[in-house]
Scaffold this motif. Sequence first.
Motif, PDB file in Angstrom:
ATOM      1  N   LEU A  20      68.304  46.755  13.823  1.00 55.05           N
ATOM      2  CA  LEU A  20      69.700  46.808  14.263  1.00 55.05           C
ATOM      3  C   LEU A  20      70.327  48.179  14.062  1.00 55.05           C
ATOM      4  O   LEU A  20      71.338  48.496  14.682  1.00 55.05           O
ATOM      5  CB  LEU A  20      70.535  45.747  13.539  1.00 55.05           C
ATOM      6  CG  LEU A  20      70.287  44.312  13.974  1.00 55.05           C
ATOM      7  CD1 LEU A  20      71.129  43.356  13.143  1.00 55.05           C
ATOM      8  CD2 LEU A  20      70.564  44.118  15.448  1.00 55.05           C
ATOM      9  N   ASP A  21      69.725  49.005  13.206  1.00 51.96           N
ATOM     10  CA  ASP A  21      70.231  50.366  13.002  1.00 51.96           C
ATOM     11  C   ASP A  21      70.201  51.171  14.292  1.00 51.96           C
ATOM     12  O   ASP A  21      70.884  52.185  14.411  1.00 51.96           O
ATOM     13  CB  ASP A  21      69.453  51.091  11.915  1.00 51.96           C
ATOM     14  CG  ASP A  21      69.759  50.557  10.524  1.00 51.96           C
ATOM     15  OD1 ASP A  21      70.793  49.881  10.362  1.00 51.96           O
ATOM     16  OD2 ASP A  21      68.970  50.818   9.606  1.00 51.96           O
ATOM     17  N   LEU A  22      69.424  50.711  15.270  1.00 51.88           N
ATOM     18  CA  LEU A  22      69.364  51.379  16.566  1.00 51.88           C
ATOM     19  C   LEU A  22      70.737  51.388  17.237  1.00 51.88           C
ATOM     20  O   LEU A  22      71.103  52.354  17.902  1.00 51.88           O
ATOM     21  CB  LEU A  22      68.350  50.658  17.468  1.00 51.88           C
ATOM     22  CG  LEU A  22      68.091  51.223  18.846  1.00 51.88           C
ATOM     23  CD1 LEU A  22      67.500  52.621  18.739  1.00 51.88           C
ATOM     24  CD2 LEU A  22      67.144  50.322  19.609  1.00 51.88           C
ATOM     25  N   ILE A  23      71.541  50.331  17.045  1.00 54.83           N
ATOM     26  CA  ILE A  23      72.858  50.272  17.675  1.00 54.83           C
ATOM     27  C   ILE A  23      74.000  50.522  16.703  1.00 54.83           C
ATOM     28  O   ILE A  23      75.109  50.847  17.115  1.00 54.83           O
ATOM     29  CB  ILE A  23      73.076  48.938  18.415  1.00 54.83           C
ATOM     30  CG1 ILE A  23      72.982  47.747  17.478  1.00 54.83           C
ATOM     31  CG2 ILE A  23      72.105  48.812  19.566  1.00 54.83           C
ATOM     32  CD1 ILE A  23      73.378  46.432  18.112  1.00 54.83           C
ATOM     33  N   GLY A  24      73.760  50.335  15.421  1.00 54.44           N
ATOM     34  CA  GLY A  24      74.811  50.576  14.439  1.00 54.44           C
ATOM     35  C   GLY A  24      74.418  50.065  13.076  1.00 54.44           C
ATOM     36  O   GLY A  24      73.653  49.102  12.978  1.00 54.44           O
ATOM     37  N   ASP A  25      74.944  50.699  12.040  1.00 55.70           N
ATOM     38  CA  ASP A  25      74.631  50.235  10.689  1.00 55.70           C
ATOM     39  C   ASP A  25      75.432  48.965  10.377  1.00 55.70           C
ATOM     40  O   ASP A  25      76.267  48.521  11.171  1.00 55.70           O
ATOM     41  CB  ASP A  25      74.868  51.340   9.656  1.00 55.70           C
ATOM     42  CG  ASP A  25      76.305  51.836   9.634  1.00 55.70           C
ATOM     43  OD1 ASP A  25      77.195  51.192  10.219  1.00 55.70           O
ATOM     44  OD2 ASP A  25      76.548  52.894   9.025  1.00 55.70           O
ATOM     45  N   ARG A  26      75.167  48.391   9.240  1.00 57.76           N
ATOM     46  CA  ARG A  26      75.786  47.120   8.860  1.00 57.76           C
ATOM     47  C   ARG A  26      77.320  47.171   8.880  1.00 57.76           C
ATOM     48  O   ARG A  26      77.957  46.275   9.446  1.00 57.76           O
ATOM     49  CB  ARG A  26      75.256  46.725   7.481  1.00 57.76           C
ATOM     50  CG  ARG A  26      75.501  45.316   7.118  1.00 57.76           C
ATOM     51  CD  ARG A  26      74.845  44.999   5.779  1.00 57.76           C
ATOM     52  NE  ARG A  26      74.894  43.580   5.553  1.00 57.76           N
ATOM     53  CZ  ARG A  26      73.932  42.891   5.016  1.00 57.76           C
ATOM     54  NH1 ARG A  26      72.835  43.477   4.620  1.00 57.76           N
ATOM     55  NH2 ARG A  26      74.065  41.603   4.848  1.00 57.76           N
TER      56      ARG A  26
END
Length: 69
Positions: free
Chosen positions: A18-24
């Motif tokens: 998910l880091d591909l689109i944004g961090d937590r």
Amino acid sequence: MANLFEQNRNYLPGDPELDLIGDRPKLAQWRHKGIGPSYYKLGRKIIYRGEDLNAWAEANRVEAGNGEV
């Protein structure tokens, strides 16, 4: 379109993919604002489907040369 995420997989916040689109924190901010990819909320657990992530990524695709910066 080439899929960025596995179509039949579920993703949880904190999954490195998910880091591909944004961090937590960014994903949490998008959920709060009602933007970003679709998700399920089961109790306190957030679940993203790969199919929804791919659809969201495709909807946000920008064609080269259209003048956007």
